[in-house]
Design an enzyme around this catalytic site. Sequence first.
Site, PDB file in Angstrom:
ATOM      1  N   GLY A   7       0.910  -1.325  -0.160  1.00 28.06           N
ATOM      2  CA  GLY A   7       0.149  -0.019   0.027  1.00 28.06           C
ATOM      3  C   GLY A   7       0.842   1.306   0.079  1.00 28.06           C
ATOM      4  N   GLY A   8       2.159   1.141  -0.471  1.00 28.30           N
ATOM      5  CA  GLY A   8       3.134   2.192  -0.429  1.00 28.30           C
ATOM      6  C   GLY A   8       2.720   3.363  -1.312  1.00 28.30           C
ATOM      7  N   VAL A  40      -1.170  -7.807  -3.008  1.00 30.68           N
ATOM      8  CA  VAL A  40      -0.634  -8.845  -2.068  1.00 30.68           C
ATOM      9  C   VAL A  40      -1.234 -10.265  -2.098  1.00 30.68           C
ATOM     10  CG1 VAL A  40      -0.165  -7.186  -0.209  1.00 30.68           C
ATOM     11  CG2 VAL A  40      -2.593  -7.586  -0.528  1.00 30.68           C
ATOM     12  N   TYR A 163     -15.796  -3.499   6.920  1.00 34.03           N
ATOM     13  CA  TYR A 163     -14.430  -2.925   7.063  1.00 34.03           C
ATOM     14  C   TYR A 163     -13.897  -3.158   8.217  1.00 34.03           C
ATOM     15  CZ  TYR A 163     -10.613   0.429   7.300  1.00 34.03           C
ATOM     16  OH  TYR A 163      -9.304   0.884   7.591  1.00 34.03           O
ATOM     17  N   ASN A 192      -8.156   9.121  13.559  1.00 37.67           N
ATOM     18  CA  ASN A 192      -8.634   9.750  12.005  1.00 37.67           C
ATOM     19  C   ASN A 192      -7.401  10.426  11.658  1.00 37.67           C
ATOM     20  OD1 ASN A 192     -10.924   9.183  13.796  1.00 37.67           O
ATOM     21  ND2 ASN A 192     -11.922  10.392  12.145  1.00 37.67           N
TER      22      ASN A 192
HETATM   23  N1  LIG Z   1      -6.713   6.989   6.551  1.00 35.69           N
HETATM   24  C1  LIG Z   1      -7.220   6.865   7.822  1.00 35.69           C
HETATM   25  O1  LIG Z   1      -7.524   7.638   8.616  1.00 35.69           O
HETATM   26  C2  LIG Z   1      -6.970   5.294   8.498  1.00 35.69           C
HETATM   27  C3  LIG Z   1      -7.521   5.045   9.681  1.00 35.69           C
HETATM   28  C4  LIG Z   1      -7.047   3.812  10.188  1.00 35.69           C
HETATM   29  C5  LIG Z   1      -6.449   2.750   9.650  1.00 35.69           C
HETATM   30  N2  LIG Z   1      -6.116   3.168   8.499  1.00 35.69           N
HETATM   31  C6  LIG Z   1      -5.454   1.895   7.268  1.00 35.69           C
HETATM   32  O2  LIG Z   1      -4.160   2.572   6.828  1.00 35.69           O
HETATM   33  C7  LIG Z   1      -3.955   1.774   5.763  1.00 35.69           C
HETATM   34  C8  LIG Z   1      -3.754   2.922   4.735  1.00 35.69           C
HETATM   35  O3  LIG Z   1      -4.928   3.469   4.483  1.00 35.69           O
HETATM   36  P1  LIG Z   1      -4.957   4.863   3.434  1.00 35.69           P
HETATM   37  O4  LIG Z   1      -5.892   5.760   4.254  1.00 35.69           O
HETATM   38  O5  LIG Z   1      -3.677   5.125   3.430  1.00 35.69           O
HETATM   39  O6  LIG Z   1      -5.739   4.444   2.042  1.00 35.69           O
HETATM   40  P2  LIG Z   1      -5.324   4.519   0.701  1.00 35.69           P
HETATM   41  O7  LIG Z   1      -6.367   3.773  -0.035  1.00 35.69           O
HETATM   42  O8  LIG Z   1      -4.880   5.656   0.339  1.00 35.69           O
HETATM   43  O9  LIG Z   1      -4.214   3.375   0.707  1.00 35.69           O
HETATM   44  C9  LIG Z   1      -4.546   1.998   0.426  1.00 35.69           C
HETATM   45  C10 LIG Z   1      -3.431   1.502  -0.549  1.00 35.69           C
HETATM   46  O10 LIG Z   1      -3.542   0.090  -0.562  1.00 35.69           O
HETATM   47  C11 LIG Z   1      -3.482  -0.453  -1.932  1.00 35.69           C
HETATM   48  N3  LIG Z   1      -4.008  -1.682  -1.808  1.00 35.69           N
HETATM   49  C12 LIG Z   1      -5.437  -2.038  -1.804  1.00 35.69           C
HETATM   50  N4  LIG Z   1      -5.456  -3.175  -2.041  1.00 35.69           N
HETATM   51  C13 LIG Z   1      -4.411  -3.712  -2.472  1.00 35.69           C
HETATM   52  C14 LIG Z   1      -3.743  -4.897  -2.637  1.00 35.69           C
HETATM   53  N5  LIG Z   1      -4.833  -6.057  -2.860  1.00 35.69           N
HETATM   54  N6  LIG Z   1      -2.742  -5.409  -2.820  1.00 35.69           N
HETATM   55  C15 LIG Z   1      -1.723  -4.230  -3.011  1.00 35.69           C
HETATM   56  N7  LIG Z   1      -2.130  -3.144  -2.416  1.00 35.69           N
HETATM   57  C16 LIG Z   1      -3.574  -2.933  -2.133  1.00 35.69           C
HETATM   58  C17 LIG Z   1      -4.076   0.855  -2.438  1.00 35.69           C
HETATM   59  O11 LIG Z   1      -3.919   0.816  -3.978  1.00 35.69           O
HETATM   60  C18 LIG Z   1      -3.534   1.887  -1.593  1.00 35.69           C
HETATM   61  O12 LIG Z   1      -2.662   2.630  -2.498  1.00 35.69           O
HETATM   62  C19 LIG Z   1      -4.987   0.894   5.512  1.00 35.69           C
HETATM   63  O13 LIG Z   1      -4.700  -0.449   5.878  1.00 35.69           O
HETATM   64  C20 LIG Z   1      -6.080   1.458   6.164  1.00 35.69           C
HETATM   65  O14 LIG Z   1      -7.110   0.276   6.885  1.00 35.69           O
HETATM   66  C21 LIG Z   1      -6.378   4.414   7.755  1.00 35.69           C
END
Ligand SMILES: NC(=O)c1ccc[n+]([C@@H]2O[C@H](COP(=O)([O-])OP(=O)(O)OC[C@H]3O[C@@H](n4cnc5c(N)ncnc54)[C@H](O)[C@@H]3O)[C@@H](O)[C@H]2O)c1
Length: 329
Positions: A7-8, A40, A163, A192
């Site tokens: 998810g980088g 993944v 989720y 958040n």
């Molecule tokens: N944004 C928030 O406030 C928040 C809060 C709690 C937890 N999270 C967690 O943080 C992490 C990152 O979230 P984010 O907000 O940056 O979202 P985001 O959607 O910007 O990033 C997620 C990334 O994962 C990639 N991805 C999705 N499915 C994939 C797969 N099967 N294989 C490879 N890559 C895949 C996407 O292309 C995306 O670039 C997630 O695990 C999310 O559950 C985010």
Amino acid sequence: MRVLVTGGAGFIGSHVVEALRASGHEPLVYDVRTDPGADVRDRAAVARALSGVDAVCHQAAMVGLGNGVADAAEYVSRNDLGTAVLLAAMAEAGVGRLVLAGSMVVYGEGRYDCPQHGVVRPGPRAAADLEAGRFEPPCPRCGAPLVPGLVAEDAPTDPRNVYASTKLAQEHLSAAWARATDGTAISLRYHNVYGPGMPRDTPYAGVASFFRSALERGDAPRVFEDGRQRRDFVHVRDVAAANVIALEAAPRPGTLTAYNTGSGEPHTVGDLARALSAAHGGPQPVVTGEYRLGDVRHITADSSRLRAELGWKPEVDFAEGMQEFTRTH
Ligand SMILES: NC(=O)c1ccc[n+]([C@@H]2O[C@H](COP(=O)([O-])OP(=O)(O)OC[C@H]3O[C@@H](n4cnc5c(N)ncnc54)[C@H](O)[C@@H]3O)[C@@H](O)[C@H]2O)c1
Ligand SMILES: [Zn+2]
């Protein structure tokens, strides 16, 4: 350290990549969004990517609330099957260090105290209460108004949607992996997260991006309920720094340790709307009394464990962070 960041290419993942580089590590991006995409769930591709890797920082996930149960299979596939494939490949490759992007959604409603009954768990919110503007959950035993407190990591988990269930399952799978392989696993339960690069108008990206989009259209931010819902807004650079610290830490092998990752400074959604509107130069927010039945009333973290055990300290001040957020996309 050579770190595979799944998810980088995402919002948080790209900040993690930057922070790792700044700390002298070597991040490798693994994301479906890149060209060529790297999923993944693709065991062979994950195995190739793990070659020469010291640690995995697992940010990849399908985020947001989607269409609820209709999207359940896709959430489970990307988040849980994806984590399982990754962990199996790590076990095979002998990569023993994992940091997982956890979430405060695993707690469901936050912590509440009744003046008479101490810590209680309020039941699901009733449409009739919300309709009548009774937003604070009552004590399930005596009906008295409850006082919101800070959730600590030992609070019972109570995922309230698909989720959230997949985020909790990711932790359980990671704990099983740690136990089976004597690996080290840390789950950072983000609150958040906001900041530059935050996706626009996705529910999970949070209310901050909705408000900002409204302001940019010249509309007043529309604040649901009475605006007194408490949240913990943590800046994405602070979250990225927490990931670096967690990757560098030496946690107890064979187990998963969870850390709340919040600013430690609760704010209301109304505060957020006012801060953004001030930073933008208006218009002022309107409080609408609208509600979504699945929303939690309050959820604020006690993030002291992450500070005490790993020495993390959030650096970005709320007002400054919101100012920057208004200017940068
Ligand atoms: N944004 C928030 O406030 C928040 C809060 C709690 C937890 N999270 C967690 O943080 C992490 C990152 O979230 P984010 O907000 O940056 O979202 P985001 O959607 O910007 O990033 C997620 C990334 O994962 C990639 N991805 C999705 N499915 C994939 C797969 N099967 N294989 C490879 N890559 C895949 C996407 O292309 C995306 O670039 C997630 O695990 C999310 O559950 C985010
Ligand atoms: Zn009571």
